[in-house]
Design a protein around this motif. Structure first.
Motif, mmCIF file in Angstrom:
data_model
loop_
_atom_site.group_PDB
_atom_site.id
_atom_site.type_symbol
_atom_site.label_atom_id
_atom_site.label_comp_id
_atom_site.label_asym_id
_atom_site.label_seq_id
_atom_site.Cartn_x
_atom_site.Cartn_y
_atom_site.Cartn_z
ATOM 1 N N TYR A 170 0.730 -1.199 0.006
ATOM 2 C CA TYR A 170 -0.032 0.098 -0.133
ATOM 3 C C TYR A 170 0.933 1.178 0.016
ATOM 4 O O TYR A 170 0.680 2.167 -0.932
ATOM 5 N N ILE A 212 3.759 10.446 -6.343
ATOM 6 C CA ILE A 212 4.691 11.236 -7.194
ATOM 7 C C ILE A 212 4.315 11.402 -8.484
ATOM 8 O O ILE A 212 4.174 12.621 -9.191
ATOM 9 N N GLY A 213 3.323 10.673 -9.186
ATOM 10 C CA GLY A 213 2.954 10.673 -10.681
ATOM 11 C C GLY A 213 1.740 11.929 -10.782
ATOM 12 O O GLY A 213 1.650 12.441 -11.886
ATOM 13 N N THR A 214 1.176 12.387 -9.592
ATOM 14 C CA THR A 214 0.346 13.390 -9.766
ATOM 15 C C THR A 214 1.062 14.680 -9.956
ATOM 16 O O THR A 214 0.493 15.850 -10.195
ATOM 17 N N GLY A 215 2.631 14.794 -9.785
ATOM 18 C CA GLY A 215 3.101 15.863 -9.614
ATOM 19 C C GLY A 215 3.299 16.807 -11.252
ATOM 20 O O GLY A 215 3.227 17.818 -11.163
ATOM 21 N N ILE A 219 10.492 5.977 -5.447
ATOM 22 C CA ILE A 219 10.169 5.670 -6.754
ATOM 23 C C ILE A 219 10.191 4.296 -7.231
ATOM 24 O O ILE A 219 9.939 3.937 -8.344
ATOM 25 N N ASN A 220 10.156 3.181 -6.083
ATOM 26 C CA ASN A 220 9.791 1.914 -6.229
ATOM 27 C C ASN A 220 10.759 1.190 -7.039
ATOM 28 O O ASN A 220 10.465 0.431 -8.030
ATOM 29 N N VAL A 221 12.258 1.463 -7.059
ATOM 30 C CA VAL A 221 12.880 0.701 -7.552
ATOM 31 C C VAL A 221 13.934 -0.056 -6.430
ATOM 32 O O VAL A 221 14.713 -0.911 -6.874
ATOM 33 N N ILE A 259 7.535 8.436 -14.532
ATOM 34 C CA ILE A 259 6.324 8.571 -13.642
ATOM 35 C C ILE A 259 5.613 9.716 -13.780
ATOM 36 O O ILE A 259 4.271 9.735 -13.775
ATOM 37 N N GLN A 260 6.120 11.006 -13.419
ATOM 38 C CA GLN A 260 5.466 12.112 -13.606
ATOM 39 C C GLN A 260 5.105 12.717 -14.829
ATOM 40 O O GLN A 260 3.952 13.261 -14.852
ATOM 41 N N PHE A 289 10.128 12.574 0.127
ATOM 42 C CA PHE A 289 10.203 12.915 -1.356
ATOM 43 C C PHE A 289 9.037 12.952 -2.292
ATOM 44 O O PHE A 289 9.084 13.565 -3.287
ATOM 45 N N ALA A 338 7.558 15.664 -4.724
ATOM 46 C CA ALA A 338 7.490 15.291 -6.038
ATOM 47 C C ALA A 338 6.162 15.753 -6.182
ATOM 48 O O ALA A 338 5.604 16.260 -7.661
ATOM 49 N N ALA A 339 5.091 15.529 -5.577
ATOM 50 C CA ALA A 339 3.766 15.654 -5.913
ATOM 51 C C ALA A 339 3.424 17.392 -5.974
ATOM 52 O O ALA A 339 2.735 17.836 -6.768
ATOM 53 N N GLN A 348 -3.121 13.583 -2.698
ATOM 54 C CA GLN A 348 -2.802 12.390 -1.908
ATOM 55 C C GLN A 348 -1.956 12.751 -0.392
ATOM 56 O O GLN A 348 -2.031 11.955 0.276
ATOM 57 N N GLN A 395 0.843 4.030 -2.868
ATOM 58 C CA GLN A 395 0.253 5.388 -2.782
ATOM 59 C C GLN A 395 1.680 6.242 -2.985
ATOM 60 O O GLN A 395 1.278 7.323 -3.575
ATOM 61 N N LEU A 420 3.895 5.952 -5.204
ATOM 62 C CA LEU A 420 4.035 6.141 -6.697
ATOM 63 C C LEU A 420 2.964 6.867 -7.218
ATOM 64 O O LEU A 420 3.312 7.820 -8.220
ATOM 65 N N ILE A 421 1.825 6.767 -6.922
ATOM 66 C CA ILE A 421 0.734 7.602 -7.276
ATOM 67 C C ILE A 421 0.967 8.940 -7.066
ATOM 68 O O ILE A 421 0.626 9.885 -7.837
ATOM 69 N N PHE A 464 -1.611 8.138 -12.954
ATOM 70 C CA PHE A 464 -1.740 8.430 -11.526
ATOM 71 C C PHE A 464 -2.599 9.450 -11.127
ATOM 72 O O PHE A 464 -3.025 9.186 -9.859
ATOM 73 N N VAL A 465 -2.670 10.408 -11.941
ATOM 74 C CA VAL A 465 -3.723 11.387 -11.549
ATOM 75 C C VAL A 465 -5.036 10.737 -11.398
ATOM 76 O O VAL A 465 -5.598 11.086 -10.434
#
Lengths: 374, 695
Positions: free
Chosen positions: A228, A237-240, A328-330, B37-38, A267, A271-272, A252, A232, A234-235, B45-46
Motif C-alpha cells: 500500500y 509522485i505521479g500526480t506531480g 520511486i519503487n526501484v 512516472i510524472q 520525497f 514530487a507531488a 494524496q 500510494q 508512486l501515485i 496516476f492522477v
C-alpha cells in the motif's frame, strides 16, 4: 600553517548553502505533511529548533581542527557500544527500541554509530596508509566495524547495518582495495545469499522478508496490504507533473493517502507538490552536497581529513539513493530517510555535525583555489 | 597548530572517477524514472489519485406506499432505529470512551466486551447479526471504516433511540441511524397480491446496479406487485460525489448532489374488505367440509372477484399463502424453507399460476360456438339417455373402438335444449353438439378447431396480463398440439371431453373468471388489472386506470372461419344474441339449475336470498394429477374432482363476477357456489354502505 581567519576563507559556502537550503525545504515539506494530523502539528517547529541547534554545532565543529577528533574516537566508540548494548538489552524488556531518551531529546544510537564508524575507519586507514591494503588490514578494519555493527544487526536494524557495511566497503574502495579482493568479496556475498536462500533467510525478520518479497513479487490485488505505502507513494509522485500541484495542494498528501509522509516518503510529497522540476532541483542540491564532499576529500591536506569528507559524502549519497529509490519503487522499503529533508532531529544533527567536519577539512585544505570552483 | 602531524593524502583519481560515474548513472536513472512516472505516466496516476479521493455515495430513495382502492395501507415504510458508532468521532481519551461504552451497554443490552476478536470474527463481521461486544465492533469498524456509521444494535425501540439521541452531546461518536423497513399492515390477508421484498439477487446484481441500486443495501420485490411494480415503487436513488480522506471522512461535495427521487405510491383496485370476506368465506367453507368429513378433503383454494365492466380485480385470494411481515427485514431461512417444502405451495399464486381442468365452466366456450356456428338452434332438443357409446376414430377410415360417455346424472336428463343443457350442465348434450353424434348432430358437430376459436376469444390459452408475476397461460388443445406433444391423432372422444373442460384443457382460475366475465360483459374481453392509480409523492397522478379491453367479440372479428380442419382465412364476430342467450342460460343455472339448491342447511340463507339476481356456472372438474395418482384415486368413473363456480350479478348488467375454486373440492355446486354467493352479497352490502357514507 594557517591562522583561523584564513581558514574561514576556505569555508565551503556551496556545501553549507546546499545543506541549509535542503533543510529549509525539508521543514516546508514537513509542514505540508501535517495534513491535519494532530500528532504531527509541532513537527515543523521541532525540526526548526533542531536545525538551529545543528547549525550551531556545524560552526563549532568547523572551527575546531578535525584532528582533535582523533583523540575522541576511542571514547566515542566505547560510549556508542555501551548505548547500543543498553538498547539491545532494553529491547528484551520493552520490545523493539531504537531510541534512547536523554532528557526530552531522543538520541538514536544508530546515528551516532554512523559518525563513529566514519571517524574510526578514517583514522584506521590513515594510520595504515603506508602499507599496501593487504588482507590483514582488511580484517582489522572489519573487526573495527564489526564491533559496532553486530549490536545494530542484533537489534535488529538491518538498514543501518547495511549503511555501515557499505561505508566500510566504500572506504576499502577508495583506500585501494585490490580488484581481486572485490571479486572474492562478491563471491562470498553470493555464497551467503545462497546459504540464506537455503535456510529461508532465517536471519531476516518477517517484516523484512515481506518487504523484500513484496518488492519483487507484488500482489496486484493487495490494495491495503504491504504494498500500500509504495503504491500510494508512486501515485503521489505521479500526480506531480512538470511543476507539481502546488505547496500543500496535493490531494494524496493532504487527504493522507500517503503514509509516513514526513520521513520515509517526504520525497513523494516534494514530487507531488513541486513536480518534476522541483524534484530535479532537490536532487541537484543533494548531488551538489555529495560532489562538494568528494572534492574536499580530493583536496584535503591529509588522509584522515580526506577520508572524513569522503565518508560523509558517501553516507549522504547512499542514504539519498536508497530513500529516493524506495519512493520511486526501484528498491524495497528500508526505512532510510532523505538526508537533511526528512523529519528527524538526531538525523539532522548528525548530518550537520558531519558537514561541520567536512567544512573543517575544507578550511584546512591547502589548495583553496581549486575548491572555490564548483 | 603544529601539534598534529601532516599526513599527505593522494588516492587514485580513477577510483574517484568510478565513484562519480556511479553517482551520475544512478541519479540519471532516477531522473529518467521520475520523468517516466510524472510526465509520461502522470495522467494515469492522477486518475488513480482522483479515484482514491472520490467516492460516490448513494442516498436511498423512499419506496412508494401501496394502498387499496379505498386508501387502506397495504404496504408501507416504518422507521427502524439502529444504534450506530462512528469510531472517528469517539473521544480521544480512552477512559471517556470506555465510560460511553459502559453507559451504552446498559441501555442497549450488549456487553462492553465479549472477549477477544480474532481475524475470523473480523472477516465475518455482519452488521446487525453478530454476537460481538461494543469494543469488538468498534475495533473492527476503526480498522476498516473509521468514519462510517457501523451498527452496534439494530431495530431498537423508539424509546431507546430517543435516549441515544438525547445523549448525542455526551456521547460523541454514538448516533442513531433511521432506516426504512417494509411493513405490511394487512399481512397474510393480501400477501399473494403484495408479495415481499428481498436482497438484490446475485444473478441480477449487474442489472440493478446499473439502475442505481446498491447491492446488499437496497431491496427489490420478490413476489406480487412489489415485484411487478418494482420500478414504479422503488424510485431513483440519489447520488453524491464527495471527496474523502484516507479514513473515509467526507471533506466536501465534488459535484452538485442529486437528490433521491422517492418511489411513487400505488393504489390497487383491491377492496381490502371484500378481500377479507372472500378469504374468510373460503377458509370457513374449507374448515366446515374438512371437519364434517373428519379428514382433509381440500386445503387449497382460490377466490377472485372482479368487475366485468372494467377488468378491475377487487379481491384475489390464493390459499394457503404466507405471512409477508416475517420477511420485512430479512427472509428467514427456516421460514422460507418451510414455505418451499409445503406440498400446498404457499409461495405459488394459485389464482394466476395454477393450471387446472376448468370442467363444466368451459361449456360456456362451447356454448358460444355451438350457437354462433349454427350447429344447433337454441330450441333444438338433444336426447340425454345418461350413457352413450361413440366409436373412437383416430383417422378417417378408422374402424374405431367403442367408448362410453356418461352424464354426471346417470339417469340422464331426457330431451335437453340449449338453456337446459347449460342449466343442468348436461354432459351428453355438450358431447353431442361439440363432437357430433350419429344423425342427431351430423357432420361432427362444432369440432375442436372451431371450439378452440371460441375458447380463445373469451381469454383461454393466453395470459390475462394482470400485474402479478408468474401468470400461466393454460392450454387449449387442438389436433396439431396433440400430434406434436403426444404423438397421437385427435380422436372424436377428445372433442367430447374438451367440450366439457376436461381432458387436455387447462386454465387458471383467473382465466376461468375472465371468460365468464366476458360473457357477462356482453362480449368485451377486458384487460384484467390490479392498479387503480399511481401517484407521485407530491400527489401528481402519474397513471389513472382507464378500463380497456382486448377485443369485443361482438364487434371485432376474432373468430377464424374453418373449413373442416383448415382455416379459410376469413374471420367473423359473435352474434350478440348468442351472448344474450348464454347469459340467460347462466341465470337459469341459479334459478332452476345446478346452483339453485343448497345441500346443507348452512347455506340455506345464502341460496334463499336472490336479491343480487346473480347468474353463474358450476364446474366439477375430474382430474388425475400426480397427487391423486399416488393415492390411487384415479379409478374410471370415480375420479377425484376440483370444485369450480363462477358467478356474476346482476345477471343482465353484471358489475361483479366471482370465481371460487377448491382443489379436490368435488362438487362445484356445494363448495364453490356458496362462497361465490357470499362474496357477491358482500359486494352489494359494501356498495350500499359506501353509498350511504358518500352521498
Amino acid at each position: 600553517m594557517q591562522n583561523s581567519r584564513n581558514a574561514w576563507q576556505n569555508f565551503d559556502f556551496w556545501l553549507f548553502g546546499a545543506a541549509l537550503l535542503l533543510s529549509i525545504i525539508g521543514i516546508a515539506l514537513i509542514r505540508s505533511s501535517i495534513a491535519g494530523n494532530i500528532e504531527l502539528v509541532d513537527h515543523p517547529q521541532r525540526q526548526t529548533t533542531f536545525l538551529i541547534i545543528s547549525l550551531g554545532v556545524l560552526f563549532v565543529v568547523s572551527a575546531v581542527h578535525y584532528n582533535y577528533w582523533i583523540t575522541l574516537i576511542q571514547p566515542m566508540y566505547l560510549v556508542t557500544v555501551a548505548f547500543l548494548l543498553f538498547v539491545f538489552t532494553a529491547e528484551a524488556r520493552f520490545g523493539a527500541v531504537r531510541w534512547l531518551e536523554v532528557g526530552t531529546i531522543l538520541v538514536q544510537p544508530a546515528e551516532l554509530a554512523k559518525i563513529v564508524v566514519i571517524l574510526a575507519l578514517a583514522n584506521f586507514f590513515a594510520n595504515h596508509e603506508k602499507k599496501a591494503l593487504d588482507l590483514k588490514t582488511i580484517f582489522q578494519s572489519a573487526l573495527l566495524v564489526g564491533g559496532l555493527v553486530i549490536w545494530i544487526f542484533l537489534q535488529p536494524n538491518l538498514s543501518t547495518t547495511i549503511v555501515l557495511l557499505v561505508i566500510w566497503a566504500a572506504m576499502l574502495w577508495i583506500t585501494g582495495i585490490r580488484i581481486r579482493f572485490i571479486l572474492i568479496a562478491i563471491a562470498i556475498v553470493l555464497v551467503v545469499v545462497l546459504i540464506g536462500a537455503a535456510t529461508g533467510f532465517a536471519f531476516l525478520q518477517d517484516y523484512q522478508l515481506d518487504r523484500i518479497s513484496n518488492f519483487f513479487f507484488p500482489d496486484p490485488n493487495a490494495r491495503y496490504g504491504e504494498t500500500y505505502n509504495v503504491d500510494q507513494a508512486l501515485i503521489t509522485i505521479g500526480t506531480g507533473g512538470w511543476f507539481g500541484q502546488g505547496y500543500t495542494q496535493s490531494t494524496q498528501v493532504q487527504l493522507r493517502f500517503l503514509k509516513v509522509r514526513h520521513t520515509d516518503f517526504i520525497f513523494s510529497v516534494l514530487a507531488a507538490e513541486f513536480g518534476f522540476v522541483g524534484s530535479v532541483v532537490v536532487i541537484g542540491l543533494l548531488v551538489l552536497v555529495i560532489f562538494r564532499c568528494m572534492k574536499i576529500s580530493q583536496n584535503a591536506s591529509d588522509t584522515f581529513g580526506s577520508l572524513i569528507a569522503y565518508g560523509f559524502g558517501f553516507l549522504i549519497f547512499f542514504q539519498t539513493i536508497v530513500n529516493i529509490g524506495v519512493n520511486i519503487n526501484v528498491i524495497p522499503v528500508t526505512g532510510l530517510t532523505l538526508p537533511f529533508v526528512s523529519y528527524g532531529g538526531s538525523s539532522l544533527l548528525s548530518l550537520m555535525l558531519g558537514i561541520g567536519m567536512v567544512e573543517s577539512v575544507a578550511m584546512r585544505s591547502p589548495n583553496r583555489k581549486q575548491i572555490k570552483q564548483p | 597548530m603544529s601539534v598534529f602531524p601532516q599526513r599527505q593524502s593522494r588516492f587514485d583519481r580513477w577510483r574517484y572517477l568510478v565513484l562519480f560515474i556511479l553517482i551520475g548513472t544512478i541519479f540519471s536513472f532516477y531522473i529518467l524514472r521520475l520523468f517516466d512516472i510524472q510526465i509520461l505516466r502522470g495522467s494515469n496516476f492522477v486518475n488513480q489519485a482522483n479515484e482514491n479521493r472520490t467516492r460516490i455515495i448513494s442516498d436511498p430513495a423512499i419506496r412508494g406506499t401501496i394502498y387499496d382502492r379505498n386508501g387502506v395501507v397495504l404496504a408501507q415504510n416504518v422507521p427502524s432505529y439502529n444504534v450506530v458508532v462512528i469510531p472517528g468521532y469517539l473521544p480521544a481519551d480512552e477512559g471517556n470512551t470506555q465510560q460511553i461504552f459502559r453507559e451504552l451497554s446498559e441501555l442497549i443490552d450488549i456487553p462492553v466486551s465479549s472477549g477477544d476478536t480474532d481475524e475470523e470474527a473480523a472477516r465475518n463481521f455482519t452488521p446487525c447479526y453478530n454476537e460481538l461486544g461494543i469494543s469488538e465492533i468498534v475495533y473492527i469498524a476503526t480498522t476498516n471504516w473509521p468514519f462510517q456509521a457501523t451498527p452496534l444494535k439494530c431495530n431498537v425501540d423508539q424509546d431507546v433511540a430517543m435516549v441515544v439521541m438525547e445523549n448525542r452531546e455526551e456521547w460523541p461518536g454514538i448516533d442513531v441511524e433511521i432506516t426504512a423497513v417494509r411493513q405490511y399492515p394487512t399481512g397474510e390477508l393480501t400477501s399473494e397480491i403484495i408479495g415481499f421484498l428481498g436482497p438484490i439477487p446475485a444473478a441480477l446484481e449487474e442489472y440493478y446496479v446499473n439502475l442505481g441500486f446498491v447491492a446488499n443495501r437496497d431491496k427489490v420485490g420478490y413476489a406480487g406487485v412489489e415485484q411487478t411494480l418494482n420500478d414504479t415503487l422503488a424510485g431513483i436513488n440519489g447520488t453524491r460525489t464527495v471527496e474523502v480522506n484516507v479514513a473515509g471522512e467526507i471533506i466536501r461535495n465534488l459535484a452538485e448532489p442529486i437528490e433521491p427521487t422517492p418511489g411513487s405510491d400505488v393504489y390497487l383496485t383491491i377492496d381490502t374488505r371484500l378481500q377479507a370476506i372472500a378469504r374468510e368465506a373460503l377458509i370457513s367453507e374449507m374448515e366446515y367440509w374438512n371437519t364434517t368429513a373428519g379428514r382433509t378433503i381440500t386445503n387449497n383454494g382460490v377466490v377472485i372477484a372482479m368487475s366485468p365492466k372494467t377488468g378491475e380485480v377487487l379481491a384475489l385470494v390464493s390459499y394457503p399463502n404466507f405471512e409477508n411481515n416475517r420477511m420485512e427485514r430479512i427472509i428467514p431461512g427456516y421460514y422460507y424453507e418451510q414455505l418451499s417444502n409445503d406440498p400446498q405451495r404457499p409461495l405459488f399464486n394459485h389464482a394466476i399460476s395454477a393450471e387446472h381442468p376448468p370442467g363444466s365452466v368451459f361449456k360456456m366456450a362451447s356454448a358460444l360456438g355451438v350457437l354462433n356456428e349454427g350447429v344447433v338452434t337454441p330450441e333444438y332438443e338433444v336426447e340425454d339417455p345418461g350413457t352413450i357409446t361413440v366409436i373412437q376414430r383416430f383417422y378417417e377410415n378408422d374402424p374405431g373402438k367403442p367408448q362410453q360417455f356418461v352424464c354426471w346424472d346417470r339417469n340422464g336428463h331426457g330431451m335437453v335444449n340449449f338453456k337446459w343443457g347449460v342449466a343442468y350442465s348436461c354432459n351428453i348434450y355438450w358431447h353431442k353438439v361439440a363432437g357430433g353424434f350419429e344423425d342427431e348432430i351430423p357432420d361432427g358437430g362444432l369440432g375442436i378447431w372451431r371450439m378452440s376459436e371460441y375458447a380463445k376469444a373469451i381469454g383461454y390459452g393466453t395470459v390475462t396480463g394482470i400485474e402479478l408475476p408468474g401468470e400461466s397461460d393454460g392450454l387449449i388443445p387442438d389436433p396439431t398440439w396433440k400430434r406434436i406433444n403426444l404423438g397421437e391423432n385427435w380422436a372424436t372422444g377428445d372433442t367430447y371431453t374438451a367440450a366439457i373442460g376436461q381432458g387436455y384443457v387447462l386454465a387458471t382460475p383467473l382465466q376461468v373468471l375472465n371468460s365468464i366475465s366476458t360473457i357477462a360483459n356482453g362480449g368485451k374481453l377486458m384487460d384484467v388489472t390490479l392498479i387503480d392509480r399511481v401517484l407521485s409523492k407530491d400527489g401528481t397522478i402519474l397513471q389513472q386506470l382507464e378500463p380497456s379491453y382486448r377485443w369485443d367479440i361482438t364487434q371485432d372479428p376474432v373468430i377464424n372461419v374453418y373449413n373442416g380442419n383448415n382455416p379459410s382465412g376469413e374471420t367473423k364476430t359473435v352474434e350478440p344474441w348468442v351472448i344474450e342467450l348464454a347469459n340467460q342460460a347462466m341465470r337459469l343455472v341459479v334459478t332452476d339449475g345446478t346452483a339453485s339448491e343448497y345441500t346443507i342447511p348452512r347455506h340455506a340463507e345464502l341460496f334463499r336470498n336472490d336479491s343480487s339476481q346473480s347468474a353463474g356456472k358450476t364446474g366439477t372438474a375430474e382430474y388425475c394429477d400426480n397427487v391423486a395418482q399416488a393415492q390411487g384415486k384415479c379409478e374410471f368413473g370415480a375420479w377425484p374432482s376440483h370444485a369450480w363456480y363462477v358467478g356474476y350479478a346482476p345477471w343482465d348488467d353484471a358489475e361483479i363476477a366471482v370465481v371460487a375454486f377448491f382443489y379436490n373440492g368435488s362438487e362445484g355446486a356445494t363448495l364453490s357456489a356458496p362462497v361465490v354467493r357470499r362474496v357477491i352479497d358482500a359486494y352489494f352490502e359494501l356498495k350500499s354502505i359506501d353509498a350511504a357514507q358518500s352521498p
